[in-house]
Design a protein around this motif. Structure first.
Motif, short mmCIF file in Angstrom:
data_model
loop_
_atom_site.label_atom_id
_atom_site.label_comp_id
_atom_site.label_asym_id
_atom_site.label_seq_id
_atom_site.Cartn_x
_atom_site.Cartn_y
_atom_site.Cartn_z
N GLN A 1 -36.47 38.16 63.71
CA GLN A 1 -35.11 38.66 63.71
C GLN A 1 -34.41 38.33 65.04
O GLN A 1 -33.23 38.02 65.06
N ARG B 1 -33.15 34.92 64.90
CA ARG B 1 -31.98 34.88 64.02
C ARG B 1 -30.73 35.36 64.76
O ARG B 1 -29.68 34.70 64.73
N ASN C 1 -36.61 28.33 59.77
CA ASN C 1 -37.58 28.45 58.69
C ASN C 1 -37.90 29.92 58.43
O ASN C 1 -37.45 30.81 59.14
N GLU C 2 -38.67 30.14 57.39
CA GLU C 2 -38.87 31.51 56.92
C GLU C 2 -39.63 32.39 57.91
O GLU C 2 -39.54 33.60 57.88
N GLN C 3 -40.39 31.75 58.81
CA GLN C 3 -41.18 32.57 59.73
C GLN C 3 -40.39 33.02 60.97
O GLN C 3 -40.92 33.68 61.83
N ASP D 1 -30.00 30.94 57.39
CA ASP D 1 -31.13 30.82 56.47
C ASP D 1 -31.56 29.37 56.31
O ASP D 1 -32.75 29.07 56.17
N GLN D 2 -30.55 28.50 56.31
CA GLN D 2 -30.88 27.10 56.07
C GLN D 2 -31.34 26.40 57.34
O GLN D 2 -32.01 25.38 57.28
#
Lengths: 337, 323
Positions: free
Chosen positions: B44, B47, B39-41, B35-36
């Motif tokens: 998946q 990730r 970035n939010e965009q 998460d850190q």
């Protein structure tokens, strides 16, 4: 290597005693008044002589020794009398001057050989330090003398031992090292304060024999402070019996042991167990020595003395000659009435 | 001696494993690093890819083993905040902290030991009493107050020393030092003094207590009876017997000083590890915090081992099998 002479190289002055204490008094100022620990004590030690100083704990034996060495712990101080070591007055010296006299003119042996040596220096280093301090010898010469000293106090393999630390020696061997250190600068006088008390009985005899031998060989005078009459009987030439800060009897050892004059000495002698006469209970002197702040008037021994009379609590008996010994008791001075 | 060293090492390894475990637990417990790091965009797929690369899908113990393995090679990962190699960042800051702690330790010994000896052998004099009294102040003042006080007096009022920073430094390739430049030397005085004040008092009180104890001992009395002069009695015979606890405490306190340096470095804006750590805390920069923890622990453990070895040099009784 050849053993070098250990004896002090000072010119022999047969007439000069190694130690001459006259009329010494030591006091301890305290909040509740001044305590007199030593009261008018006199004693002489000739060169090559061992004087036994005997008495119960607190009689002032050790204080006398410390006063001679100038090592009284504050606030204790000499309040009267004079101390001469080898003819030189030492009780009036400053601390700085005393430092030069200690070791060179007089040395000391203390009770516990386990704690008397600095654990962090080799035995050789401590010996060489002391020798060089007083003689200004070169390192090599001092090392040779250290070797000779260890040999003279009966330490086997001295060359290896010089490089060892105190913890590598046994108790008896350590006391021999302590004696070698005390002798390092060839003093005229040694104060031996309970030198055998902390040792095994079998070692005790060796150490007293060693002291006797060194005394005869080097002509050093020894003040042997002990509460053990047995050690005195074996080792000393003369004996000085102390009680509550005063000398109550002094004389040749054999005479004092076999023909004691003072009732306190008689009690002491009676308290020594004998192998020949088996007894059920050991003789003892009833009571205990008075504390410094509660010393009786007159003769300090009178509350415990079987012969005490009115005079004993009224006046302090002087030390006078009785035959070959000296005794401080009214019994020999016209009675106690 | 060999058995002693092996035992000592095993002990050290165990301590380090415990500390790394703790550091690792902190590492994983503060949240998902993904998460850190993204970035939010982020999709998946991105990730999962990162999770895969970081090995976050492995079981806990496997992750820990990998962490220890990498940490042992000096790899603590990269900073969340500016994506730099953590060890490089700490390595850049370490010389500043080390020099600060070193100078503070030297000050505390050079000032503290003689003060301890003097207060022990001149007990009744006014200056010994004065030192004793001042030492109470030294113990009880918090170090940030001391630091601010020093800045106020010597930087703001008198203007003798700089109030913050390290001054000019010289890069020696593997080490940057401020001790070789005049401005660097001027800059280190106030923070080192501030850091050492507590230390001085500690050393002084320890030396005093030990000296009083040793001076009562038989071998000192015997040395005096041999005519050894007072100076030699005090500084050769007695002081050396006091040094064991002083060495222990000084070495142990170096670890403590590094920890204390956090405050001092913050007050003086000293660019050391402590300041880096404080900044990392505000940004939850976990790899830096974990690495700092491990390195400080390593320093503690190493110091402990060195202290044990030093004992053998100072005290012959601990050397060899016959001790």
């Amino acid at each position: 290597m050849m053993a070098q002479p250990i004896a002090a190289s000072k010119e022999p002055e047969a007439a000069t005693p190694a130690l001459d204490v006259s009329g010494l008094s030591v006091e301890f100022p305290s909040r509740r008044g001044t305590l007199l620990a030593i009261d008018d004590v006199s004693m002489q030690i000739a060169p090559g002589e061992i004087l036994g100083v005997v008495g119960e704990s607190g009689a002032g034996k050790s204080i006398t020794g410390l006063a001679v060495l100038g090592l009284l712990e504050s606030p204790g101080r000499i309040s009267g009398g004079a101390i001469h070591v080898g003819g030189r007055r030492v009780d009036t010296l400053s601390e700085k001057e005393l430092t030069k006299v200690r070791g060179r003119e007089m040395g000391a042996i203390f009770q516990d050989p386990l704690t008397a040596l600095n654990p962090l220096f080799t035995v050789g280093k401590q010996l060489v330090e002391t020798i060089r301090l007083h003689s200004g010898m070169s390192k090599e010469a001092a090392n040779d003398r250290a070797l000779a000293l260890l040999q003279s106090v009966g330490i086997p393999a001295p060359r290896e031992r010089l490089r060892q630390y105190p913890h590598q020696f046994s108790g008896g061997m350590r006391q021999r090292v302590v004696i070698a250190l005390a002798l390092a600068a060839g003093p005229r006088l040694i104060i031996a304060d309970e030198p055998t008390t902390a040792l095994d009985v079998s070692i005790q005899a060796q150490i007293t024999a060693l002291l006797r031998k060194l005394c005869d060989e080097t002509g050093v005078g020894i003040m042997l402070v002990t509460h053990d009459m047995g050690v005195i009987a074996e080792t000393a030439d003369r004996v000085c019996v102390m009680y509550s800060g005063r000398v109550v009897e002094s004389g040749p050892v054999a005479e004092v042991i076999h023909n004691p004059q003072h009732p306190y000495t008689k009690g002491l002698m009676a308290a020594i167990p004998s192998l020949h006469d088996r007894v059920e209970t050991l003789a003892q002197i009833d009571g205990s020595m008075p504390r410094l702040n509660a010393r009786p008037t007159g003769c300090a021994f009178h509350p415990r003395c079987p012969h005490a009379g009115p005079k004993c609590s009224a006046a302090t008996p002087p030390l006078v000659s009785v035959g070959v010994t000296r005794s401080a008791c009214w019994l020999q001075q016209g009675g106690t009435q | 001696m060999l058995a002693f060293i092996i035992k000592r090492l095993a002990n050290a390894v165990f301590v380090m494993l415990s500390v790394t475990f703790l550091a690792f637990v902190i590492f994983t417990a503060v949240g998902d690093p993904v998460d850190q790091m993204l970035n939010e965009q982020a999709t998946q797929a991105q990730r999962d890819d990162l999770r895969e690369r970081l090995g976050l899908d492995d079981p806990f113990l496997v992750q820990y083993a990998k962490f220890v393995g990498r940490a042992a090679q000096g790899d603590f990962g990269i900073s969340f905040r500016n994506q730099q190699d953590v060890l490089t960042m700490i390595g850049e800051r370490f010389p500043a902290t080390f020099e600060l702690v070193l100078v503070a330790t030297l000050i505390s010994l050079v000032v503290g030991v003689p003060m301890g000896v003097i207060t022990a052998i001149r007990r009744q004099t006014w200056y010994a009493e004065a030192m004793q009294f001042t030492s109470i102040i030294g113990v009880s003042l918090p170090s940030f107050v001391v630091g601010i006080g020093l800045i106020l007096v010597f930087s703001v009022w008198l203007g003798w020393f700089p109030a913050f920073g390290r001054g000019e430094t010289v890069d020696l390739g593997w080490w940057t030092t401020g001790l070789l430049t005049p401005s660097g030397r001027m800059s280190i005085i106030l923070p080192a003094l501030s850091l050492s004040l507590f230390q001085i008092t500690l050393v002084m009180r320890l030396v005093r207590a030990e000296m009083l104890e040793v001076l009562r001992s038989d071998f000192i009395k015997f040395a005096r009876s041999r005519g050894i002069p007072a100076r030699s009695i005090h500084f050769r015979h007695a002081l050396r017997n006091c040094l064991m606890p002083v060495v222990t405490m000084t070495a142990m306190q170096i670890g403590g000083l590094i920890a204390f340096a956090l405050v001092t470095e913050t007050v003086f804006q000293w660019p050391g590890m402590g300041l880096l750590f404080i900044q990392a805390v505000t940004f939850v920069d976990v790899p830096i915090m974990a690495a700092y923890l491990c390195i400080v622990a390593l320093i503690f453990v190493a110091l402990n081992a060195i202290v044990d070895m030093t004992y053998a040099v100072i005290d012959p009784r601990l050397k060899g099998a016959d001790a």
